[in-house]
Motif scaffolding. Structure first.
Motif: not given
Ligand SMILES: NC(=O)c1ccc[n+]([C@@H]2O[C@H](COP(=O)([O-])OP(=O)(O)OC[C@H]3O[C@@H](n4cnc5c(N)ncnc54)[C@H](O)[C@@H]3O)[C@@H](O)[C@H]2O)c1
Length: 382
Positions: A172-175, A182-188
């Motif tokens: 689960w990657v938190f919104e 816990q991941r950089p926003s560019w991933n989305y």
């Protein structure tokens, strides 16, 4: 060849560039006196940190005793004491920097996906071949203890004929609203090179082709489960990239692989990635580190009867594969292999063409989902 290798490292302020490539690989290698070559001699690595922020680079350099750093990529590439260019920047800005490095006559080693498209990656591969420089792409999962044990089982003939591979990757990657993501926003954001298909299918391509067989065709469903996320500044943004990809991969040798990749799943597994391999002679379940097996002779014979409670302790019927080896950090192990490739032409098959095959699988998966059909991989890439 001198006993030192200058390495320009671009993107060392990022998650991967800093921890896995600088700390766990290049500085760890430097601290142990360099990479050992086939004749027992050593080549020492001499990093030059490159990035956009002077303050961030100076901080890292001072913290870790690195003498050379620069915000001027051109100047760093013009330095004759540098032979290798490494890139762990955002994928979307990589191709231009790699092209400049090749033009400056440097060997190039890059994070995956090498670039955003097959065409761009093949073009860089051609440029590097023409310039006579070596090229490589990170294939880190192959160097994980769990997958090294799987490879050992394949090479030892444990499985008999491999029938299927079933992979589960994700967490689960938190919104980002209630708890930080816990991941950089560019991933989305697809406009910034994000998306789980492009991120993970290039891994799955090399895992499958190196362990079980090249991918011939893919059928995928790619979705964006969570439409709004919150970025590093706490601002909401629209998630334009896919955050889950459900894929079926048909491999050479008629092996069927199914792999779910998701940043919207909660973990009820031993590890964040897990592969089950079923063969005629035995099965295995491998994660990042561990690997459990069940031989044909140890296989229980359950009967389907929903009226009875479970009759057997299924998960306890597997045996743990022993380490029988000292496993290095996977990123470091590949750095050592790439350095030997540069210095003494030792084998390193994970070049830009291999990287392009991974991107081709991602492109095919996205097309399969968009068009609602099975897509065959082009022969030129296989
Ligand atoms: N091998 C793996 O398992 C793995 C895992 C995660 C990411 N990656 C890859 O590593 C690369 C970096 O990913 P990350 O998670 O470290 O990202 P990150 O956002 O943490 O780091 C990105 C780096 O690129 C730099 N950068 C250069 N130009 C930029 C720009 N215009 N905008 C923003 N940043 C810029 C940043 O300063 C930073 O150093 C990506 O290509 C990604 O696909 C690989």
């Amino acid at each position: 060849m001198s006993d030192r290798l200058g390495v320009v490292m671009n993107g060392v302020t990022g998650r991967m560039g800093y921890r896995q490539h600088l700390l766990r690989s290049v500085l760890a290698i430097r601290d142990e006196g360099g990479v050992e070559l086939s004749d027992g001699s050593r080549v020492q690595l001499d990093p030059v940190l490159v990035g956009r922020s002077e303050a961030a680079l100076r901080g890292i350099a001072e913290r870790h005793g690195v003498e050379r750093w620069s915000t001027d990529l051109g100047a760093a590439l013009a330095d004759q004491s540098v032979q290798v260019y490494f890139d762990a920047q955002l994928t979307s800005v990589r191709a231009k920097a790699v092209a400049a490095a090749i033009e400056a006559g440097k060997h190039v080693y890059v994070e995956k996906p090498a670039t955003e498209t097959v065409a761009e990656t093949l073009e860089l591969s051609r440029m590097a071949d023409a310039a006579g420089v070596k090229h490589g792409v990170v294939h880190d999962k192959l160097f994980l203890p769990g997958l090294l044990k799987l490879r050992r089982l394949v090479e030892g003939g444990f499985f008999g004929r491999v029938l299927s591979v079933h992979g589960e990757f994700g967490y689960w990657v938190f919104e980002g609203d209630w708890q930080d993501a816990q991941r950089p926003s560019w991933n989305y954001r697809s406009e910034d090179g994000g998306g789980i298909t492009i991120d993970m299918f290039c891994h799955w391509n090399y895992v499958l082709e190196n362990l079980f067989g090249s991918v011939r065709a893919v059928t995928a469903k790619v979705v964006t489960h969570i439409p709004t996320r919150w970025d590093e500044h706490g601002e909401p943004y629209t998630a334009t990239a896919d955050d889950a990809a459900y894929g079926i991969f048909e491999l050479d040798g008629d092996v069927i692989a199914q792999i779910n990749s998701s940043w919207c799943v909660r973990v009820d597994r031993d590890e964040l990635v897990q592969f089950q391999v079923d063969g005629t002679e035995g099965s295995a379940v491998a994660g990042l580190r561990g690997c459990r097996i069940q031989h044909r002779s140890m296989t229980p014979k359950p009967m389907w009867n929903p009226d009875l409670p479970v009759t057997e302790p299924f998960r306890r019927q597997w045996a743990e594969v022993p380490d029988n080896d000292d496993f290095e950090n996977g990123f470091k192990a590949q750095w050592q292999q790439f350095v030997r490739h540069v210095v003494e032409d030792a084998p390193h098959p994970y070049d830009f063409r291999a990287g392009a095959r991974g991107i081709a699988l991602a492109e095919a998966g996205l097309r399969s989902s968009a068009e609602g059909r099975r897509v065959e991989l082009a022969e030129i890439i296989r």
